[in-house]
Design a protein around this motif. Structure first.
Motif, short mmCIF file in Angstrom:
data_model
loop_
_atom_site.label_atom_id
_atom_site.label_comp_id
_atom_site.label_asym_id
_atom_site.label_seq_id
_atom_site.Cartn_x
_atom_site.Cartn_y
_atom_site.Cartn_z
N SER B 227 0.84 -1.20 0.00
CA SER B 227 0.00 0.00 0.00
C SER B 227 0.88 1.25 0.00
CB SER B 227 -0.98 -0.02 1.17
OG SER B 227 -0.56 0.83 2.21
N THR B 228 2.04 1.17 0.65
CA THR B 228 2.96 2.31 0.63
C THR B 228 3.44 2.58 -0.78
OG1 THR B 228 3.73 1.56 2.79
CG2 THR B 228 5.05 3.22 1.68
N LEU B 229 3.85 1.51 -1.45
CA LEU B 229 4.38 1.69 -2.81
C LEU B 229 3.27 2.15 -3.75
CD1 LEU B 229 6.73 -1.42 -3.04
CD2 LEU B 229 7.36 0.99 -2.71
N SER B 230 2.08 1.58 -3.61
CA SER B 230 0.97 2.00 -4.46
C SER B 230 0.69 3.48 -4.26
CB SER B 230 -0.30 1.21 -4.15
OG SER B 230 -0.06 -0.15 -4.30
N TYR B 231 0.71 3.90 -2.99
CA TYR B 231 0.41 5.30 -2.69
C TYR B 231 1.43 6.20 -3.38
CZ TYR B 231 -0.58 9.53 -0.08
OH TYR B 231 -0.91 10.81 0.26
N ARG B 232 2.67 5.74 -3.36
CA ARG B 232 3.73 6.54 -3.93
C ARG B 232 3.58 6.68 -5.45
NH1 ARG B 232 9.84 6.60 -2.80
NH2 ARG B 232 10.24 8.40 -4.11
N TYR B 233 3.25 5.58 -6.11
CA TYR B 233 3.29 5.60 -7.57
C TYR B 233 1.92 5.59 -8.23
CZ TYR B 233 8.16 4.58 -6.70
OH TYR B 233 9.44 4.65 -6.26
N LEU B 234 0.89 5.18 -7.51
CA LEU B 234 -0.40 5.03 -8.17
C LEU B 234 -1.50 5.77 -7.42
CD1 LEU B 234 0.09 1.23 -8.64
CD2 LEU B 234 -0.11 2.80 -10.55
N LYS B 235 -1.09 6.86 -6.75
CA LYS B 235 -2.02 7.60 -5.91
C LYS B 235 -3.27 8.05 -6.67
CE LYS B 235 -1.65 11.64 -2.96
NZ LYS B 235 -0.69 12.72 -2.74
N HIS B 236 -3.06 8.42 -7.94
CA HIS B 236 -4.19 8.95 -8.71
C HIS B 236 -5.27 7.90 -8.95
CE1 HIS B 236 -1.22 7.19 -11.41
NE2 HIS B 236 -2.21 6.92 -12.24
N LYS B 237 -4.97 6.63 -8.63
CA LYS B 237 -5.95 5.58 -8.85
C LYS B 237 -6.77 5.29 -7.60
CE LYS B 237 -5.82 4.87 -12.91
NZ LYS B 237 -7.09 4.99 -13.62
N MET B 238 -6.46 6.00 -6.50
CA MET B 238 -7.12 5.65 -5.24
C MET B 238 -8.35 6.52 -5.00
SD MET B 238 -3.69 5.31 -3.01
CE MET B 238 -2.59 3.92 -3.23
N ASP B 239 -9.41 5.93 -4.45
CA ASP B 239 -10.56 6.75 -4.09
C ASP B 239 -10.50 7.13 -2.62
OD1 ASP B 239 -11.22 4.49 -2.74
OD2 ASP B 239 -13.09 4.10 -3.79
N GLU B 240 -11.49 7.97 -2.17
CA GLU B 240 -11.39 8.49 -0.80
C GLU B 240 -11.41 7.37 0.23
OE1 GLU B 240 -15.18 10.27 -1.39
OE2 GLU B 240 -14.15 9.99 -3.29
N VAL B 241 -12.25 6.36 -0.06
CA VAL B 241 -12.35 5.28 0.93
C VAL B 241 -10.97 4.66 1.15
CG1 VAL B 241 -13.55 3.17 1.54
CG2 VAL B 241 -14.65 4.83 0.04
N TYR B 242 -10.31 4.38 0.03
CA TYR B 242 -8.99 3.77 0.17
C TYR B 242 -8.06 4.69 0.94
CZ TYR B 242 -4.74 1.28 -0.95
OH TYR B 242 -3.57 0.58 -0.83
N LEU B 243 -8.06 5.97 0.54
CA LEU B 243 -7.14 6.91 1.18
C LEU B 243 -7.47 7.08 2.66
CD1 LEU B 243 -6.92 9.52 -1.68
CD2 LEU B 243 -5.09 7.99 -0.89
N LYS B 244 -8.76 7.03 2.97
CA LYS B 244 -9.18 7.22 4.35
C LYS B 244 -8.76 6.01 5.20
CE LYS B 244 -13.63 7.54 5.55
NZ LYS B 244 -14.34 6.56 5.69
N GLU B 245 -8.91 4.83 4.63
CA GLU B 245 -8.63 3.62 5.41
C GLU B 245 -7.16 3.24 5.44
OE1 GLU B 245 -12.94 1.40 4.72
OE2 GLU B 245 -11.11 0.44 4.02
N LYS B 246 -6.40 3.84 4.53
CA LYS B 246 -5.03 3.42 4.32
C LYS B 246 -4.20 3.46 5.62
CE LYS B 246 -2.32 6.20 2.16
NZ LYS B 246 -1.12 6.38 2.98
N ASN B 247 -4.30 4.58 6.34
CA ASN B 247 -3.50 4.69 7.55
C ASN B 247 -3.99 3.74 8.64
OD1 ASN B 247 -2.07 6.57 6.22
ND2 ASN B 247 -2.93 8.34 7.30
N ASP B 248 -5.29 3.55 8.64
CA ASP B 248 -5.89 2.58 9.55
C ASP B 248 -5.31 1.19 9.30
OD1 ASP B 248 -7.56 3.63 11.32
OD2 ASP B 248 -9.41 2.77 10.47
N VAL B 249 -5.23 0.85 8.02
CA VAL B 249 -4.70 -0.45 7.64
C VAL B 249 -3.26 -0.58 8.11
CG1 VAL B 249 -4.01 -1.89 5.68
CG2 VAL B 249 -6.24 -0.76 5.68
#
Ligand code: SF4
Ligand code: SF4
Ligand code: SF4
Lengths: 43, 390, 318
Positions: B227-249
């Motif tokens: 998820s760290t690597l995806s965030y770094r390189y594929l952030k534009h593909k993430m929706d709010e739910v993913y971004l919101k839950e990411k740190n929780d995960v």
């Protein structure tokens, strides 16, 4: 059926083979049984 | 939906693409060498060392690192941790690609790859641990494929089949956990048959349990890392739910990983004491064993714990790298470094660079496939048609 | 008996189930298995071996193996620490022992409980009732797990073959033996360092030699118990470790080493679904209760609010 085993290996081969064959119906069976158990409750 | 095409066009020749392209070309060349010259031309395998890094890395590490799929789906669908839902799809995808690549790698390693289905269709060696591994890996690959298929079907717009598979989620998840428990542990059990070849510090009747527990650690850590690597390189593909839950995960999985590492550390000590292997600790192998135990088990355990307590996401992310490395170290130790320890150094195995080339090639294929799928299918975001289905 | 593929397939279906109950031998795993009663074997006595390498040559010939790198007449190779390879089923090495130069012949030991057979996931190896452990290249996938498993480091692989690489190992000259011939190496041996016969007779013979010459032989028949016992047996004038034979292998047959792990498979299959579904059900139930409580709370809040409103309205009205 020849049921004399001379080696532990042959014995395990026999029992393991049967175990693998039983696994399939067991998995199907337990799934159906759970369906039967939980059916009335849900939706 | 295809808005990324414009960015692709102007920057098609990125450093990443160039390097990846080069690796793929080299990989294909080695592939040709392997299948025209036999194993001897590209590997350093020998009669003493029948398994090299294609087993040690591609199979053992590959399967362990692909454990994120069963760990995450079990957490969400069985243990009811719904707040991690957005992590399921990327984890399933990583798992599916991981297993697919493991199977691909095996085609390079075995002598007659076209016979890989033989254990199922021709003659069943049911006494073999490898038979169990093969059966479970094959079945689990199919399960992962089905678990992954809804994303592809949403992308393609096949609704009915997608909803059907969705209904099977719980069944597939349980089957996935059952199969994973069996083959993750059995990869360790493979070595039970060779007590005379594996160093006593690593040989233990608990090997299957060690392998299973470490697969959980690997799965949790890989989800964080991925998820760290995806965030770094594929952030534009993430929706709010993913971004919101990411740190929780990250926090939740870091916490779980820390605790599981603690348990693993404990059982490793029990293993040591039940085997009465203390006296080996003073030897060279013993020191290396302690490095593994403290550097790659205790250390990530503590670092994860600190990271979770202080909500230090950066620390957790770096710790996941360390934990993943720890898995690599452990699998290499069992399969290559502590295996055949009794042989003189002239008979020991050192990988050929072409073997390493194939392993890098296969990892690269995985990254490319991941990117291809994630930029097209609803993996890091929820498809608009299914927003409230969960 | 041997268990064939046909038999395995024959188990599929209802017929298979009946064997579960009808098999008397499957009553207990603690049962002890003695191996095929009249299986054959070879006894190698290193006090009689002169290191002439003619057995290597004979083996090469009867098995139609490729010509050796160094001629069989060249005895200088004896001092290298060689092992069996894809081109040589047997080799003889020389060791400088406490009693001077001592030879050791290496080939497959034809274990009573072969690790290779236990490990092979297509059952390519068979323990025959004659004693030989045979290999069937027509099913072999080439995973090389058998090589990992063999405690004596015997099987070798044809790494240089592209299309049909095989595992290569001594067959105890099975094709010759069933025709009533001696194994090639035994037949040629000029000093009777190799004796062929029923395993139980060979053990008696070996015991007898130890008994008659107690100060010449080490009091240990190698292969009687090693890894569950082997059909190829050894007598030695020096401790076996001096001729590079491992004495730390133990007596546990290979199939027993993995039996525990394999037997946990059905336990996982049986109990994991129960446990996991249970956890799921508990979570679902607590979810339901939580939802219900939430609804209740909302209801109550709404009721309270409306009562409040009604009260205040009534107050206003009055
Ligand atoms: S010595 Fe090795 S190859 Fe020969 S039967 Fe025993 S385990 Fe198999
Ligand atoms: S290499 Fe062949 S004989 Fe050996 S375990 Fe694999 S399939 Fe069986
Ligand atoms: S028994 Fe036959 S195959 Fe085995 S070493 Fe002797 S000659 Fe060679």
């Amino acid at each position: 059926m020849d049921n004399v085993f001379y080696t532990l290996h042959d014995f395990f081969f026999h029992t393991e083979s049967i175990t693998y064959l039983l696994i399939v119906p067991v998995l199907v069976g337990i799934t159906l049984f759970w369906k039967f158990l939980a059916e009335k409750e849900d939706e | 939906m295809y808005e990324n095409d414009s960015t692709d066009e102007k920057s098609w020749i990125t450093p990443f693409n160039v390097v990846a392209g080069l690796i793929v070309v080299i990989g294909l060349v080695i592939t040709i060498l392997r299948f025209t010259g036999g194993l001897a031309t590209v590997t350093n395998l020998s009669d003493y060392n029948p398994w090299g890094i294609w087993i040690g890395f591609d199979l053992l590490v590959g399967v362990a690192l692909a454990a994120g799929g069963y760990v995450t789906s079990a957490a969400v669908y069985i243990f009811g941790m719904k707040r991690y839902h957005s992590a399921v799809r990327p984890a399933i995808l990583t798992g599916f690609l991981g297993y697919a690549l493991v199977v691909l790698a095996l085609h390079y390693d075995v002598g007659r790859p076209w016979r890989l289905p033989y254990p199922f269709i021709v003659q069943q060696g049911t006494t073999s641990v490898l038979f169990e591994v093969a059966a479970c890996v094959a079945l689990y690959l199919a399960v992962l494929f089905i678990e992954f298929s809804p994303a592809a079907m949403e992308w393609l717009g096949i609704k009915r089949a997608r909803n059907l598979v969705d209904k099977l989620t719980l069944l597939l998840t349980i089957l996935g956990v059952v199969l994973s428990t069996m083959h993750q542990s059995s990869l360790g059990a493979l070595f039970l048959i060779a007590p005379s070849k594996l160093h006593p510090l690593w040989y233990s009747p608990f090997l299957p349990i060690y392998f299973f527990i470490t697969s959980i650690i690997a799965g949790l850590s890989m989800v964080i890392l991925e998820s760290t690597l995806s965030y770094r390189y594929l952030k534009h593909k993430m929706d709010e739910v993913y971004l919101k839950e990411k740190n929780d995960v990250t926090l939740g999985f870091g916490k779980a990983a820390s605790f599981v590492l603690a348990g693993y550390f404990i059982i490793k000590f029990f293993g040591l004491s039940s085997g009465n292997d203390w006296r080996y600790l003073g030897t060279g192998y013993g020191i290396w064993y302690l490095v593994e135990l403290f550097g790659f088990v205790a250390l990530p355990c503590v670092l994860y714990a600190v990271g979770v307590r202080e909500k230090n996401l950066v620390l957790i992310k770096w710790t996941s790298v360390l934990a993943v490395l720890g898995i690599v170290v452990n699998r290499f130790n069992v399969c290559l470094i502590a295996f055949n320890w009794h042989l003189p150094s002239s008979e020991r195995y050192v990988p050929h660079w072409l073997e390493i080339g194939i392993s890098i090639f296969i990892v690269t294929l995985g990254i490319l496939a991941f990117r291809f799928i994630v930029t097209r299918m609803p993996i890091l975001y929820t498809h608009t048609d299914y927003k409230d289905s969960h | 008996m041997s268990i064939s593929r046909r038999k395995f397939l024959g188990w599929v279906g209802a017929a298979g189930l009946s064997t579960v109950w009808s098999g008397p031998a499957s009553a207990a795993t603690t049962k002890h298995f003695e191996g095929y009663p009249d299986s054959l074997g070879v006894l190698f006595d290193n006090l009689l071996c002169i290191g002439c390498r003619t057995c290597e040559e004979a083996c090469n010939k009867v098995n139609e193996l490729p010509p050796p790198e160094q001629s069989f007449k060249d005895l200088s190779v004896l001092d290298q620490k060689r092992r069996t390879t894809a081109k040589t089923y047997t080799i003889v090495n020389r060791y400088n022992s406490s009693k001077g130069p001592m030879f050791r012949k290496i080939q497959c030991n034809h274990c009573l409980e072969p690790a290779c057979a236990s490990a092979c996931f297509v059952s390519a190896f068979k323990k025959t009732k004659e004693g030989a452990v045979t290999y069937d290249a027509s099913v072999c996938v080439g995973c090389r797990y058998c090589m990992i498993a063999c405690p004596f480091e015997i099987p070798a692989y044809e790494y240089d073959k592209v299309l049909e690489p095989r595992i290569m190992k001594c067959t105890m000259c099975y094709p010759r033996v069933i025709k009533g011939l001696l194994p090639g190496c035994v037949e040629i041996c000029p000093t009777e360092a190799l004796s062929f016969g029923k395993r139980k007779d060979l053990i008696r013979m070996a015991r007898d030699r130890i008994h008659r010459y107690p100060d010449r032989y080490v009091d240990h028949i190698y292969g009687e118990h090693e890894m569950g016992g082997t059909n190829w047996l050894y007598l030695s004038g020096v401790p076996y470790t001096e001729v590079d034979m491992r004495e730390d292998l133990g007596v546990t047959p290979a199939s027993e080493l993995t039996a525990g792990a394999l037997s946990s498979v059905p336990m996982i299959v049986g109990l994991w679904p129960v446990l996991l579904t249970g956890i799921y059900a508990i979570n679902k139930r607590s979810d339901k209760i939580a939802k219900h409580e939430r609804e209740l709370a909302v209801d109550q809040a709404e009721k309270a609010a409306s009562e409040e409103a009604a009260k205040s309205k009534a107050k206003e009205d009055s």
